[in-house]
Design an enzyme around this catalytic site. Structure first.
Site, short mmCIF file in Angstrom:
data_model
loop_
_atom_site.label_atom_id
_atom_site.label_comp_id
_atom_site.label_asym_id
_atom_site.label_seq_id
_atom_site.Cartn_x
_atom_site.Cartn_y
_atom_site.Cartn_z
N ALA A 166 0.48 -1.11 -0.12
CA ALA A 166 -0.05 0.11 -0.13
C ALA A 166 0.78 1.22 0.00
O ALA A 166 0.40 2.22 -0.50
CB ALA A 166 -0.80 -0.10 1.28
N TYR A 190 -4.71 5.69 -2.17
CA TYR A 190 -5.25 6.57 -1.17
C TYR A 190 -4.49 8.10 -1.85
O TYR A 190 -3.45 8.02 -2.06
CB TYR A 190 -5.03 6.54 -0.01
CG TYR A 190 -5.65 7.74 1.03
CD1 TYR A 190 -6.87 7.82 1.18
CD2 TYR A 190 -4.55 8.48 1.75
CE1 TYR A 190 -7.46 8.82 2.30
CE2 TYR A 190 -5.03 9.29 2.69
CZ TYR A 190 -6.45 9.61 2.87
OH TYR A 190 -6.99 10.61 3.72
N GLY A 192 -2.85 10.46 -0.58
CA GLY A 192 -1.60 10.76 0.12
C GLY A 192 -0.50 9.81 -0.15
O GLY A 192 0.62 9.97 0.02
N LYS A 193 -0.74 8.64 -0.82
CA LYS A 193 0.39 7.71 -1.35
C LYS A 193 1.25 8.20 -2.41
O LYS A 193 1.04 9.21 -3.15
CB LYS A 193 -0.42 6.53 -1.72
CG LYS A 193 -1.09 5.63 -0.62
CD LYS A 193 -0.37 5.14 0.62
CE LYS A 193 -1.02 4.33 1.28
NZ LYS A 193 -1.92 4.76 2.15
N ASN A 194 2.17 7.40 -2.62
CA ASN A 194 3.37 7.93 -3.86
C ASN A 194 2.57 8.05 -5.28
O ASN A 194 2.83 9.04 -5.81
CB ASN A 194 4.40 7.12 -3.87
CG ASN A 194 5.28 7.19 -2.67
OD1 ASN A 194 4.81 7.55 -1.41
ND2 ASN A 194 6.73 6.81 -2.78
#
Length: 371
Positions: A166, A190, A192-194
Site C-alpha cells: 500500500a 489513497y 496521500g500515497k506515492n
C-alpha cells in the site's frame, strides 16, 4: 543556518504542489471521462490496470475502490476464511489486519525487527500451526521487507504470501518491483500515497489468471455476466475519474520517487543529532520513502520543538495493531511485541514529498540538528 519563509509551515505531507503540476492534464482526462460517462469501471480503469500491471511486472491488475478492499479480497481469492489464521506484522496500519478479519479469519501478530522495523522472519515460525494459511508482509514506509526469508518460510510450510504494498508503489527488491513476488500484491491509491488517485482507490496485482478472474467477479457483486451472481460479491469497483488520474500520475511516479530518495539521502547523511535514529536500509531494498520515520527518546518534546519552528511531523503509528481496542479479544498484552511497542512510543514522520524544496529540506535538517 538556512532561512526560509515558514509562516505557512512545513507539513508532513502537502499534495497541493503535485496537483498544480498536473492539473491541466488531469482536468482534460476528467473531461474525457465525463464525455464518455465512464464513471464506474470502464475504459479509463482498464487502461490504468494494463499500465499498472506492466509497471509491477505482473500479468494482471484489478482496480478497486480502496486498498483495504484489496486486502479483503486477497483473502477471499486465496480461500481464507473462518477457522483460518494469517500472520500479520504488529507494526503496520490497521488495514493490513482488517483484511484478515473481514474474511472471518484470525490475524496473528508478529513483532518487527529493531532496525528495519519490518516483520521479523525469525519470529514467524513459532506462530505457525495447522490453521495458518498465509503470511502478509508489509513494505512498510515504502521499503521492501525481507521477501527472500519470508518466502522461504511460506514454501517450507506451504503458505500463501500476500504483499501489502500500500505504501510502496515503485519500490524494488533485488531489481524486481514489489507486488510481483507473492500470490497477490495489494496496493492503496489513497490520495496521500506515492501514487495517489484524485479520490479513493486501490488495486491488486497477480500472475494467476484464476485469481484475476475471481477478483473481477468479487468486486462486481459476484457477477461475471450482469445480473447472474455466482457467489456473494461486493461493490468494490474503481471509479473512472480515479482510473484516469492514476494513469496520468503513473507517468510521473518514477521521477517523484527519485526526488523522495534524494530527500531521504539528505536526511540520512546530514542529520547528525545522535538522539535521532531512522529505518535501516538493507542493500537489497530500494525504498520509495512514502514516509521518513525517525525515533527519539522524547517524541512529544521533539514534536513540540519542531512545531514551534513551523515544522509539523506526522505520527505513524502511535498504537501497534496487537494493542488496538478492536483486537482486545485476542488477548495480546503489553510486552508481546516489544519492538513494535517501542516504535509506537518513540517514532514520528518527517516531512516527505517530492515537492519539498532544497531550502525547506535544509531548514528541517538544521532544526533537528539544533534540537
Amino acid at each position: 543556518m538556512h532561512y526560509i519563509d515558514t509562516k505557512a509551515g512545513i507539513n508532513c505531507l502537502d499534495l497541493y504542489g503535485q496537483h498544480q503540476q498536473i492539473k491541466k492534464e488531469v482536468f482534460e482526462a476528467f473531461e474525457k471521462v465525463y464525455d464518455n460517462t465512464a464513471f464506474s469501471g470502464g475504459y479509463f480503469v482498464e487502461e490504468f490496470e494494463k499500465s499498472f500491471a506492466q509497471f509491477c511486472h505482473t500479468q494482471y491488475a484489478v482496480g478497486l475502490n480502496n486498498g483495504t478492499s484489496a486486502l479483503h479480497l486477497a483473502m477471499l481469492v486465496l480461500g481464507i476464511g473462518p477457522g483460518d489464521e494469517v500472520i500479520v506484522p504488529a507494526n503496520t496500519f490497521i488495514a493490513t489486519a482488517w483484511g484478515v478479519s473481514y474474511s472471518g479469519a484470525k490475524p496473528v501478530f508478529v513483532d518487527c525487527t529493531s532496525d528495519t522495523w519490518q516483520i521479523d522472519p525469525t519470529k514467524i515460525e513459532s506462530k505457525i500451526n495447522s490453521r495458518t494459511k498465509a503470511i502478509i508482509g508489509v513494505h512498510l514506509y515504502g521499503q521492501p521487507f525481507d521477501i527472500e526469508s519470508v518466502t522461504a518460510i511460506c514454501k517450507k510450510y506451504n503458505l500463501f504470501l500476500v504483499e501489502d504494498a500500500a505504501q510502496a508503489q515503485g519500490a524494488i527488491f533485488k531489481d524486481k518491483p514489489v507486488g510481483s513476488f507473492g500470490e497477490v500484491g495489494c496496493f492503496s491509491f489513497y490520495p496521500g500515497k506515492n501514487l495517489g488517485a484524485c479520490g479513493e482507490a486501490g488495486g491488486i496485482v497477480t500472475n494467476d489468471e484464476g485469481y484475476y478472474k475471481h477478483l473481477l467477479r468479487l468486486r462486481n457483486h459476484g457477477a461475471h455476466i450482469r445480473y447472474h451472481h455466482d457467489e456473494l460479491g461486493f461493490n468494490m469497483r474503481m471509479g473512472g475519474l480515479e482510473g484516469a488520474s492514476l494513469q496520468i500520475k503513473l507517468k510521473y511516479l518514477q521521477g517523484w520517487n527519485n526526488r523522495r530518495r534524494e530527500i531521504a539521502r539528505r536526511y540520512q547523511h546530514e542529520i547528525v543529532n545522535e538522539q535521532i535514529r531512522w529505518q535501516k536500509q538493507p542493500l537489497w531494498a530500494q525504498s520509495v520513502y512514502h514516509l521518513f520515520v525517525i525515533t527519539t527518546n522524547d517524541k512529544e518534546e521533539l514534536i513540540s520543538y519542531l512545531n514551534r519552528h513551523h515544522i509539523y511531523p506526522g505520527l505513524h503509528y502511535p498504537v501497534p495493531c496487537h494493542l488496538q481496542k478492536a483486537y482486545k479479544h485476542l488477548g495480546y498484552q503489553l510486552g508481546d511485541c516489544p519492538n513494535a511497542e517501542f516504535l509506537a512510543g518513540h517514532c514520528l514522520s518527517l516531512p516527505m514529498y517530492a515537492e519539498l524544496s532544497d531550502s525547506e529540506v535544509s531548514y528541517i535538517i538544521d532544526m533537528i540538528n539544533r534540537y
